[in-house]
Scaffold this active site. Structure first.
Site, mmCIF file in Angstrom:
data_model
loop_
_atom_site.group_PDB
_atom_site.id
_atom_site.type_symbol
_atom_site.label_atom_id
_atom_site.label_comp_id
_atom_site.label_asym_id
_atom_site.label_seq_id
_atom_site.Cartn_x
_atom_site.Cartn_y
_atom_site.Cartn_z
ATOM 1 N N HIS A 35 51.457 38.772 58.073
ATOM 2 C CA HIS A 35 50.828 39.621 59.269
ATOM 3 C C HIS A 35 51.956 40.341 59.900
ATOM 4 C CE1 HIS A 35 46.274 38.405 58.323
ATOM 5 N NE2 HIS A 35 46.685 36.776 58.141
ATOM 6 N N CYS A 54 49.201 32.842 28.950
ATOM 7 C CA CYS A 54 48.684 33.923 29.632
ATOM 8 C C CYS A 54 49.980 34.510 30.504
ATOM 9 C CB CYS A 54 47.341 33.508 30.518
ATOM 10 S SG CYS A 54 46.568 33.364 29.207
#
Lengths: 417, 488
Positions: free
Chosen positions: B49, B402
């Protein structure tokens, strides 16, 4: 860079059949790439019987069925590169593979047959609420643990979904001393073959709950229980219908997804209904010289048809590798009323022979009729006593009729429609 | 006898341990779980942040701004994925605009650079998939994203290389004052002695305070659920997309992750049991509904998994960092909810300095460099892959299809300074099993790698520590036991 005529991705039943057909058609320069340590694909772990009735006229186990193709491939001198992974397939047919024994290789291919099979839908795709403890596995993973590794995933199990692997595992766990408490299916019908419902659930008094789903999963380290709820016609759980099961294992058999990551990255167009490539009756995809067959193309119910379909792809791939032909136009095949994912999606005008069309129906149809039409013109009408979504329907259309059309539609109707 | 015992191996505990390892001191980290990074540190939004949310003068504001400042360099030093992607706090109505303006002013007061208000037209150019209902947004250019578990593992490894001891599967259940410091009971007859304690206990910070007879602190467990979407398509948003905050938190965000997935969440629900990380249907539906306010075209077709994290929400809404009143030689970082990940490096720096002062510790003259994580196979080009295979043939064995993770990388994770020992520990260190098939393919292969490396039978391989064995018995065992029971 190495140059070969045909490269087959995968040595399961589809890849083996494609490779054998290509070799029998005369293809000498051929490689088969398999990521597992042995050929055979998922059949290796399917130790139950019921395979091969259509193709061989006898009931074989999965490993027996695979062994016949593996032996045949060996007799024909086909090399299978096991423990080798395909990293990429380009749209100009260059394939990159990697293995411990040979490192990274790039191979220029005259034609490619994609035969990677499918994978199971995981829990995440279902967004099932609850905790995330050990004890939740796809049915196929549990099958691998029991049949190939000698491991018991748990002792009290609930099966979510009624796909064939889930049904087979309900019986397998029971035979091995576990208690299977329930098989829970969100749809009003099973996704598996009727014979499996009878032989794997009913014969062992395992209850099948249709129109039900799992709405909670409990346990912190290991699974301790699940909650089952009835769902309404929109598949939304109904409050007040909860039943709790104490179990240490939850197996998921909630559908199979064709494994098309390589296909997509090669630029091949997919069909949203099948999850596989859009193909012609030669099984050629939208990328010239790239063919697809077996469960990577569309999820089959019987391996016999996988082998049959894949042989077509193998032969067509070798034919392509020998020299490109002129484009002669195509007939489009449209999935009509009640029909899901008809394959092939196109018929080449210059191919030969009758055309087999395979599809699934969207709901149970009794006293059913399958129609193939071109506009208002009926090309074929076939009656079937009953069609269910769990079973693949296949019809054969005269090649002459099919290729003279512009666009054909395959539809299915129940007796009351 | 340690100089310092850190309680809790989350991102804060590992940041503290890493900073302490720069001093001439003996340090241990006591973690109740089977691995570090098992609580909120692994289940959060992964946002660094900018520092405009916290009230001016609060501990949150101070540590957020300093931590965010440290983060890019720290991540580069440790080789942790970090991206300065910027954030947008979107207003969907005129009343929300005034809140955006308040945040803008607050951010400036907190010393945050690169803030400006973006009007609708520019906003929709920046993020074309954003709902056309957007009115304006606060753009925070310095906001970033980080892989929170990779940051924690890298800090733990760096601490371990520089001498910190990690004690896993050890729960601190009692504390006794001794003439030298503290004696901590860690289960059974085992105890750990130290001169000073630093509590970094997340949602359990209140209970730890009680063990030391200190003043109580109320921590409210606040749970939030997430959706994680596959990276098969590029993320729908390049910025971290916040909605205008409410008293319950920053609302549901939509953000890319450092690995190119799209992350959606979290909701905010106060719960009783701090360890209850279950996702409920209600919260999952709520998250979806709220996310659609930002991203109306959201589809769950590529959803990989759902999970929940529990924030340690302090009743007074601010971090507690420093000495605990009522207990000598006990420091804490408590009530570390968002922006705790952003603040962690600064908390580590500050608490280590405070501990050094209390124990008169001196700085080491040299520090061992961090263990350089090799470039992931999936990010290598063909030439690099060819070379990697020549150096270590196990790069040729792809274990996770994957995410394209090789056996060489699995093996390396089992040999890190703070090694992976479970299936989930490998997943978070390598990404094996983190993709769309959710370990359908690699689970058994990963189990085999663990069994081989640890020299244990497959039946003892666990998902996340004792009691979570993947397959606890061999197939014959169940029937054999049944037969034996029949005889008795």
């Amino acid at each position: 860079m190495e140059r070969i005529d045909v490269l087959v991705v995968g040595a399961g039943p589809a890849g083996l059949a494609a490779a054998i057909a290509a070799r029998e058609a005369g293809c000498k320069s051929l490689r088969v790439i398999e990521r597992e340590e042995r050929a055979g694909g998922v059949l290796r772990q399917c130790i139950h019987n019921g395979f091969g009735l259509h193709r061989f006229g006898e009931e074989l186990t999965g490993p027996e069925y695979a062994a016949r193709d593996i032996r045949k491939a060996a007799e024909l001198g086909i090399e299978i590169d096991v423990s080798t992974t395909v990293l990429s397939v380009s749209n100009d047919r260059v394939v990159t593979v990697i293995s411990k024994s040979r490192g990274l290789e790039t191979i220029a291919c005259g034609a490619i047959v994609l035969a990677m099979g499918c994978r199971e839908r995981p829990r995440g795709a279902l967004s099932t609420p609850g905790t995330r403890p050990a004890g939740i596995y796809t049915a196929g993973n549990a099958q691998k643990m029991i049949n190939l590794m000698g491991l018991m995933p748990g002792k009290h199990a609930v099966i979510l979904g009624s796909g064939d692997i889930g049904l087979i595992m309900a019986r397998r766990l029971t035979l091995q001393g576990a208690k299977v408490l329930a098989c829970v299916e969100i749809m009003p019908y099973s996704g598996g073959l009727n014979r499996n419902i009878v032989q794997c659930l009913q014969d062992f008094d395992i209850p099948l709950y249709l129109s039900h789903t799992i709405t909670d999963i409990r346990g912190s380290e290991r699974l301790t229980g699940v909650t089952m709820s009835r769902v309404d016609e929109n598949r939304v759980p109904i409050k007040g219908t909860e039943t709790e099961f104490e179990c240490d294992t939850l197996l998921l058999s909630c559908g199979l997804i064709p494994e098309n990551e390589l296909t997509q990255r090669a630029g091949v167009e997919l069909d949203s209904a099948t999850g596989g490539a859009r193909v012609t009756d030669r099984l050629e995809t939208s990328v010239s010289g790239v063919f697809a067959c077996g469960n990577v193309l569309h999820v089959h119910d019987l391996v016999d048809y996988v082998s049959e379909e894949s042989a077509v792809a193998g032969r067509a791939a070798y034919e392509y590798a020998q020299g490109a032909r002129d484009f002669a136009g195509r007939v489009k095949v449209v999935s009509g009323n009640n029909v899901r994912g008809a394959v092939p999606q196109f018929i080449d005008k210059d191919s030969t022979g009758d055309v087999r069309i395979m599809f699934r129906v969207g709901k149970i149809l009794k006293r059913a009729r399958v129609l193939v039409t071109e506009g208002n013109n009926e090309l074929l009408s076939v009656r079937k006593p009953v069609l269910v979504p769990g079973e693949m329907v296949n019809i054969t259309l005269s090649g002459e009729k099919a290729r003279s059309a512009g666009e054909i539609t395959v539809s299915a109707f129940g007796g009351d429609e | 006898m340690y100089d310092i015992a850190v309680i809790g191996g989350g991102v804060v505990g590992c940041a503290v341990a890493r900073e302490l390892s720069r001093y001439n001191a003996s340090v241990c980290v006591i973690e109740r779980q089977s691995d570090v990074c098992m609580g909120a540190s692994k289940a959060n939004s992964g946002i660094v942040h900018a520092g405009f949310d916290a009230a001016r003068g609060s501990m949150k504001a101070r540590y957020n701004v300093r931590g965010a400042e440290m983060m890019p360099e720290l991540c580069a030093f440790l080789g942790v994925p970090y991206m300065n992607n910027g954030a947008l706090v979107v207003a969907f109505s005129q009343p929300e605009r005034s809140e955006i303006e308040r945040l803008f002013a607050q951010g400036k007061e907190n010393g945050v650079k690169g803030l400006r208000i973006v009007e609708r037209d520019e906003l929709l150019l920046l993020e074309p998939k954003l709902s056309p209902d957007a009115v304006c947004a606060l753009l925070a250019e310095t906001s970033g994203i980080v892989s929170p578990y990779e940051l924690t593992f890298a800090m733990a490894d760096d601490a371990a290389v520089n001498g910190a001891q990690f004690m896993l599967d050890k729960r601190v259940s009692g504390a006794k004052r001794t003439d030298k410091g503290w004696q901590l009971s860690v289960g059974g007859d085992e105890s750990v002695e130290c001169r000073l304690v630093i509590s970094c206990a997340g949602v359990h910070a209140g209970e730890i305070r009680e063990l030391f007879g200190a003043d109580s602190l109320k921590i409210i467990p606040r749970r939030g659920v997430y959706y994680l979407l596959d990276h098969e398509e590029a993320p729908a948003f390049s910025h971290t997309m916040f909605q205008t905050p409410t008293p319950m938190g920053k609302g549901v965000l939509v953000t890319p992750t450092t690995h190119g997935n799209l992350l959606i969440g979290p909701t905010a629900e106060d719960i009783e049991n701090a360890d209850n990380t279950a996702c409920t249907n209600e919260e999952l539906q709520k998250a979806l509904l709220m996310a659609k306010k930002t991203y109306p075209a959201l589809s769950l077709r590529t959803n990989i998994t759902n999970y929940a994290g529990v924030r340690a929400h302090p009743e007074d809404d601010d971090f507690h960092i420093g000495e605990i009143s009522g207990a000598e030689f006990v420091l804490e970082a408590s009530g570390i909810e968002s922006p705790g990940l952003s603040a962690a490096p600064a908390i580590g720096e500050s608490l280590a300095a405070l501990a050094a002062e209390k124990l008169s510790l001196t700085k080491k003259s040299s520090v061992l460099p961090p263990v350089q994580q090799k470039k992931p196979f999936r990010e290598m080009n063909d030439d690099e892959r060819r070379e990697a295979c020549k150096a270590d043939a196990e790069y040729g064995a792809v274990v996770c299809r994957c995410e394209t993770i090789t056996l060489a990388e699995i093996r390396a994770s089992l040999r890190r300074p703070v090694p992976a020992r479970t299936v989930d520990a490998i997943k978070r260190r390598t990404r094996a099993g983190m993709g769309r098939c959710q370990s359908g393919f690699c689970l058994t292969r990963v189990m085999e790698a663990i069994a081989e490396e640890e020299g244990i039978p497959l039946t003892r391989v666990t998902k996340q520590g004792a009691g979570s064995e993947i397959a606890p018995e061999y197939i014959g065992d169940v029937l054999r036991k049944e037969a034996d029971d029949g005889k008795n």
